[in-house]
Design an enzyme around this catalytic site. Structure first.
Site, PDB file in Angstrom:
ATOM      1  N   HIS A 120      45.146  32.959  46.302  1.00 37.13           N
ATOM      2  CA  HIS A 120      44.431  33.508  45.157  1.00 37.13           C
ATOM      3  C   HIS A 120      43.600  32.418  44.498  1.00 37.13           C
ATOM      4  CE1 HIS A 120      46.216  37.213  45.809  1.00 37.13           C
ATOM      5  NE2 HIS A 120      47.210  37.204  44.961  1.00 37.13           N
ATOM      6  N   LYS A 169      47.520  43.827  32.893  1.00 37.07           N
ATOM      7  CA  LYS A 169      46.162  44.295  32.617  1.00 37.07           C
ATOM      8  C   LYS A 169      46.153  45.792  32.312  1.00 37.07           C
ATOM      9  CE  LYS A 169      43.137  44.402  36.047  1.00 37.07           C
ATOM     10  NZ  LYS A 169      42.451  45.707  36.152  1.00 37.07           N
TER      11      LYS A 169
END
Length: 866
Positions: A139, A531
Site C-alpha cells: 500500500h 471512512k
C-alpha cells in the site's frame, strides 16, 4: 540524542552553505526561527510572520527550502532511531542479571505472569502454540525513495562508528567526514520518484528488509527469549521457544484495484522471494558449517549422519571430495557444507535439490541429534538450532504470498463462465491466478501461497465463488486454498457472524476445515469501516464484530485467527499494536495475532535489527498475555459495564460524522481543501489511488489517500472526528475518567486520538479549510476539533495533550515547528494551484513540484501518514 540532532543538523547546514551559499542557509534559518517562535507564543502576529517568509520565497528557493526541511526530518528520524537502539542495548538482560525480573512487556515477562495465573504446564502449552504473523503490503504510504532510505541506512552505520570512536580521535574525525559526505549525498539525491514503481520493484523493496534484518534477526528473537526463560540452560538443550513468527506478503499478490498485478507478476514475486531465502539459507549453512571443526574422535558422528553423508556424496561427488580433502576428520562440518550445496541446487531448480523444506529440516535434525549424542550439545542447540529456526520460519518461500481480489470481480467472471460464451481478458486473468498458485505450491510447497483474501465479502456465496473459480481454472485439480473473508464496511462487519455461519456449511469449506483441524482465518478491515462511519463507531463496531465472531468460533469448535487490516495512521487502525492486542475481546486472540504492515511502518518496525527484535518481543508478549484469564475477565467485565456508554458514543459519533461527509458538496470540497488530488501524482506505489469514480464520490476513494490527505492538511480528521461529540453526549466527566482507567478499548482509543490531535495545528488547518469557500463545513471541522481536544485533555488529565506521556509530548513538540514550515510551503503552493484559471491547459509544474516536495517532507516529519 540531542547531541546527535545538533551534529547532524550542523552537517546539513554545512552542506546547504556549500551547495547553495549563505542565501539558501539564511532562508532556511529564517523560516525555521519564525516557525519555532510561532509555535512557542501561539500569537496571530508570530504565525503571520512565518507565513510571510514562506510566501516571499521565489518558487525555486521555496523548492530548495522544502528539500532542506525534508532532509532535516530524515536526519532527526535517524537520530531518534539511533537513540532507541542505544536504550535497548543498555537495558539489563534479565537472563544474565541476577535478581532482575523480566519486563512485563517482554515475552519472558508475559510468560511469568501467565504461569502465575494458569500454572507452568499450561503456560508452556500456550507458548508452544504462539503465532505472530505480520503481512507486508505494498500500500502506497512510504513517501521516501529507496535511494533515500539507503543513504539513511549508511548514515546510521556511520553514526554507530562515531559513537564507538574516541572523542576527538582520528576515527571520530573520519566518521564525521564520511557522514558529511553522506549528508551531501542525501541532499543531492532527488527526493521524488520519477515514475511509479512496478509491482516487482515493490517486491524487491520489501526483500531488502528481509535481507538486511529479518532473516537473521528473527532467530535471535527466539534465542533471546529462550535465554530469558531458561538462563544458563538455554543453548545446551532443546529450546522451549517455538518458531512463532510467520511472515506473509501481499506484494505481488494483491490485485484488488491494481491492474498491474497479474498472474505473471505473482509468479515472479514468488520466485524473487524464494531466491532470497534460499540464498540466505545457503549462506547460513556455509557459516555454521565452517564453525563445526569438531574432530570425529572427540565428537563421533551417528550412523544417521554417516548415512546422510553417503547420500550427499552420491549427489554431489565433486563437492564431497573437496570437503573430505579439506575436513578429513570433521564429519559434521562436511555434512553441513554439503547441505549448503543441496540448497544451492534447490535454488537453481536442479533434480539433486530438495523438493520441500521438510527434507532440509529432517537433515538438520539428524545433524543436531548426532551432535547432542556426541556431547556437543552447545553446537547442537546453538548454531544448528539457529538454522532450524530459520527453516521453520521461512521455509523455501520466505513470505507466504497471499492473493487478494474483489468479490465483484469473481462474480463477473463466474457469470461469464456459467453463460458459456467467450471470456473477457479480466476473466482469463482471474483463472490464470489459480493456475499460478497451483504452480507455486508445487514448486515451493503449500505454505508458499494458499491464502486467498476476498475483499468486500458480503455473502457466503462470495467465498464459495473462489472454490468454484479454482475448479474452472484447474480442471478438477485446484491448489490448496484457505479462503479468507475480508469484512470492511460497517454493514459487512455486522453481517459477518451470519455469513460465517453459512459458509461453514459449504462442502468445499467443510472439507478444508476438516483438513486443517478446523482452523479458520477471518480478516477485518479498519480503513474502510472508519471512512464509512467514522473512527469512533468503526472502533466500536470492530470490537463487537470480533466478540461475536470469537463467540461463534468457540461454539463451533473452530480455531479462529483474526487478521487485522491495520495501517500506520490512526484512521486506518494504527497506533501501538501491543496495547491494541491487550484490549481485544475474550477468545479473539487465543495466542494468534495477524496484521498488515505497510509503507513507512515496515521500515520503522523492521528496518533496524534491535528495534525489530524489540517490536516482535512486545507484540508476542501481548499476544500470549491477551488470552490470560485476568486480561480476558478484565476486558469482558469492562465491555459489559460500559455497554451503555459505548451505545451512546456510537450513535452520537456516527451522527456527527454523517453531518460532515454526507453534506451536499462534501466530496469536491474535501478535494479542494486537501492535496488529495495531487497525492495521486506522487509515485508512491503501483496501485491507483482511486477505483475509477469522479471526485464527486467518496465511495470509490481508497482509504489510504483519504487518511493521507487529511494528515497533510494537519487536520488528521480520519483519526478523531466524532469523538468529541461522542464524549459530550455521554456528558458525565467522572464516569468517563473511570471508564478511561478501567476500559482498555476506550483508553486505547483516547490515547491514540491524543497523539493524533497533538500532530494537528488549528491555525494551519484553518488556512487549508479556507481554500474551500464553505464556512459551514469548515466550522463543523474546527468546532469538533476543539471539542475533541477539550474532552481528551479533561479525561486524561493535565492542561495539554499528552501530558500523561511526557516523552511522546516532547518528541511531538520538537518536530511540530519544522513540520509547520513545510505546511506553510505546501499551503503557498496549494493556494496558487487552486487560484489558477481552471481552463488552463495544465498546472504550473514548478508549483506542482513544490507541493509534492512538501507532501514528502510532511510525511517524513509526521512519520505515521498512511
Amino acid at each position: 540524542m540531542r547531541a546527535d540532532v545538533r551534529m547532524l543538523g550542523a552537517l546539513l547546514g554545512q552542506v546547504l552553505r556549500e551547495s547553495g551559499g549563505e542565501d539558501l542557509f539564511d532562508g532556511v534559518e529564517s523560516l525555521r526561527q519564525a516557525t519555532i517562535e510561532a509555535y512557542a507564543d501561539e500569537s496571530a502576529e508570530a504565525f503571520e510572520r512565518a507565513t510571510r517568509i514562506a510566501d516571499e520565497f521565489t518558487v525555486q528557493r521555496a523548492d530548495e527550502v522544502a528539500r532542506a526541511f525534508t532532509a532535516y526530518f530524515h536526519l532527526v528520524n535517524l537520530a531518534e532511531e539511533h537513540q532507541r537502539v542505544r536504550v535497548l542495548r543498555e537495558r539489563p538482560d534479565p537472563s544474565r542479571a541476577s535478581g532482575t525480573e523480566p519486563r512485563a512487556d517482554t515475552l519472558a515477562g508475559a510468560f511469568a505472569q501467565l504461569t502465575a495465573e494458569v500454572g507452568e504446564e499450561e503456560a508452556r502449552h500456550r507458548l508452544g502454540a504462539l503465532r505472530f504473523h505480520p503481512v507486508f503490503t505494498a500500500h502506497p504510504t512510504e513517501a521516501r525513495r529507496r535511494a533515500v532510505s539507503s543513504s539513511i541506512r549508511r548514515l546510521a552505520e556511520l553514526l554507530s562508528e562515531h559513537d564507538a570512536a574516541v572523542p576527538g580521535g582520528a576515527d571520530a574525525h573520519r566518521a564525521r567526514r564520511r557522514m558529511l559526505e553522506e549528508v551531501d549525498t542525501l541532499w543531492r539525491t532527488a527526493p521524488l520518484r520519477a515514475q511509479k514503481p512496478a509491482p516487482t520493484d515493490e517486491v524487491r523493496t520489501v526483500m531488502s528488509v528481509f535481507d538486511e534484518t529479518l532473516f537473521t534477526t528473527v532467530p535471535h528473537v527466539y534465542r533471546r527469549i529462550d535465554d530469558a526463560l531458561r538462563g544458563e540452560e538455554s543453548g545446551s538443550s532443546a529450546p522451549i521457544v517455538p518458531a512463532f513468527v510467520r511472515i506473509g506478503s501481499w506484494v505481488g499478490g494483491d490485485r484488488d484495484g491494481n491492474p498491474f498485478v497479474t498472474a505473471a507478476v505473482t509468479r515472479e514475486a514468488s520466485g524473487i522471494a524464494a531466491d532470497h531465502v534460499l540464498r540466505g539459507l545457503e549462506r547460513s549453512l556455509e557459516r555454521i558449517g565452517r564453525t563445526l571443526t569438531l574432530d570425529a574422535e572427540g565428537t563421533p558422528p551417528s550412523a544417521d549422519v554417516l548415512t546422510l553423508w553417503d547420500a550427499l556424496s552420491a549427489a554431489f561427488p565433486d563437492d564431497a571430495a573437496d570437503a573430505a580433502t579439506r575436513s578429513p576428520s570433521e564429519p559434521h562440518r562436511r555434512v553441513v557444507l554439503l547441505l549448503a550445496h543441496r540448497v544451492a541446487a534447490t535454488r537453481r531448480g536442479e533434480e539433486s535439490g530438495y523438493t520441500d523444506p521438510e527434507q532440509l529440516l529432517a537433515d538438520l535434525r539428524t545433524v543436531q541429534a548426532s551432535l547432542a549424542a556426541a556431547g556437543a550439545r552447545r553446537h547442537a542447540f546453538g548454531g544448528v538450532q539457529h538454522l532450524i529456526w530459520q527453516v521453520e520460519t521461512y521455509g523455501f518461500h520466505l513470505a507466504e504470498l497471499e492473493v487478494r481480489q474483489h468479490s465483484q470481480v469473481h462474480r463477473r467472471a463466474l457469470a461469464e463462465l456459467d453463460a458459456g460464451g467467450p471470456m473477457s481478458a479480466e476473466t482469463e486473468e482471474v483463472l490464470a491466478v489459480f493456475r499460478t498458485v497451483r504452480e507455486i505450491q508445487r514448486t515451493y510447497g503449500p505454505r508458499a501461497a494458499g491464502r486467498y483474501v476476498v475483499s468486500f465479502t458480503q455473502s457466503a456465496q462470495d467465498l464459495a465463488n473462489v472454490h468454484r473459480l479454482a475448479q474452472y481454472a484447474c480442471d478438477g485439480e485446484p491448489p490448496v486454498l484457505d479462503v479468507v473473508p475480508l469484512f470492511e464496511t460497517f454493514a459487512d462487519l455486522q453481517a459477518a457472524p451470519r455469513i460465517l455461519a453459512e459458509i461453514v456449511e459449504d462442502a468445499a469449506f467443510t472439507a478444508r476445515l476438516a483438513a486443517t483441524g478446523r482452523r479458520l482465518e477471518v480478516m477485518l478491515g479498519y480503513s474502510d469501516s472508519s471512512k464509512d462511519v467514522g473512527p469512533v463507531a468503526a472502533n466500536l463496531a470492530l470490537y463487537e464484530a470480533q466478540a461475536e465472531i470469537a463467540a461463534w468460533a468457540q461454539r463451533e469448535h473452530i480455531e479462529l485467527t483474526l487478521f487485522h487490516g491495520r495501517g500506520g495512521a490512526l484512521g486506518r487502525g494504527g497506533g501501538p499494536a501491543n496495547s491494541a492486542i491487550l484490549a481485544q475481546p475474550p477468545h479473539s486472540v487465543d495466542g494468534r495475532f495477524k496484521l498488515t504492515e505497510q509503507g513507512e511502518v515496515i521500515f520503522a518496525r523492521y528496518g533496524e535489527p534491535a528495534i525489530a527484535m524489540r517490536h516482535i518481543d512486545q507484540v508476542a508478549a501481548a499476544t500470549l498475555l491477551a488470552s490470560s484469564p485476568g486480561v480476558e475477565q478484565r476486558n469482558s467485565a469492562a465491555a459489559a459495564r460500559y455497554a451503555e456508554v459505548a451505545s451512546v458514543m456510537d450513535r452520537a459519533s456516527r451522527e456527527c460524522f454523517f453531518s460532515l461527509v454526507k453534506a451536499d458538496g462534501f466530496a469536491p470540497w474535501f478535494a479542494r481543501v486537501t492535496p488529495m488530488e495531487e497525492i495521486g501524482l506522487l509515485a508512491l506505489g503501483s496501485r491507483p489511488a482511486r477505483r475509477g469514480l469522479s471526485v464527486e464520490s467518496l465511495e470509490d476513494l481508497r482509504a489510504i489517500p483519504w487518511v493521507f490527505a487529511w494528515t497533510q492538511a494537519r487536520i488528521n480528521l480520519a483519526g478523531w472526528f466524532g469523538l468529541g461529540t461522542a464524549l459530550e453526549a455521554v456528558g458525565d466527566e467522572e464516569l468517563l475518567r473511570t471508564a478511561y482507567r478501567e476500559w482498555p478499548l476506550l483508553r486505547t482509543m483516547i490515547d491514540n486520538v491524543a497523539m493524533s490531535l497533538a500532530k494537528t495545528d488549528p491555525r494551519i488547518a484553518r488556512r487549508y479549510l479556507a481554500l474551500g469557500d464553505r464556512d459551514d463545513l469548515a466550522a463543523l471541522v474546527l468546532d469538533e476539533l476543539e471539542r475533541t481536544r477539550s474532552w481528551v485533555i479533561r479525561i486524561t488529565g493535565g492542561e495539554r495533550l499528552l501530558q500523561n506521556k511526557p516523552i511522546l509530548q516532547r518528541a511531538v513538540a520538537m518536530r511540530s515547528p519544522y513540520v509547520d514550515a513545510l505546511s506553510l510551503l505546501q499551503l503557498r503552493a496549494l493556494r496558487a494551484l487552486r487560484a489558477a484559471d481552471e481552463n488552463a491547459p495544465s498546472p504550473d509544474p514548478d508549483l506542482q513540484r513544490l507541493l509534492l516536495l512538501s507532501v514528502s517532507g510532511v510525511a517524513a516529519g509526521l512519520q505515521n501518514t498512511g
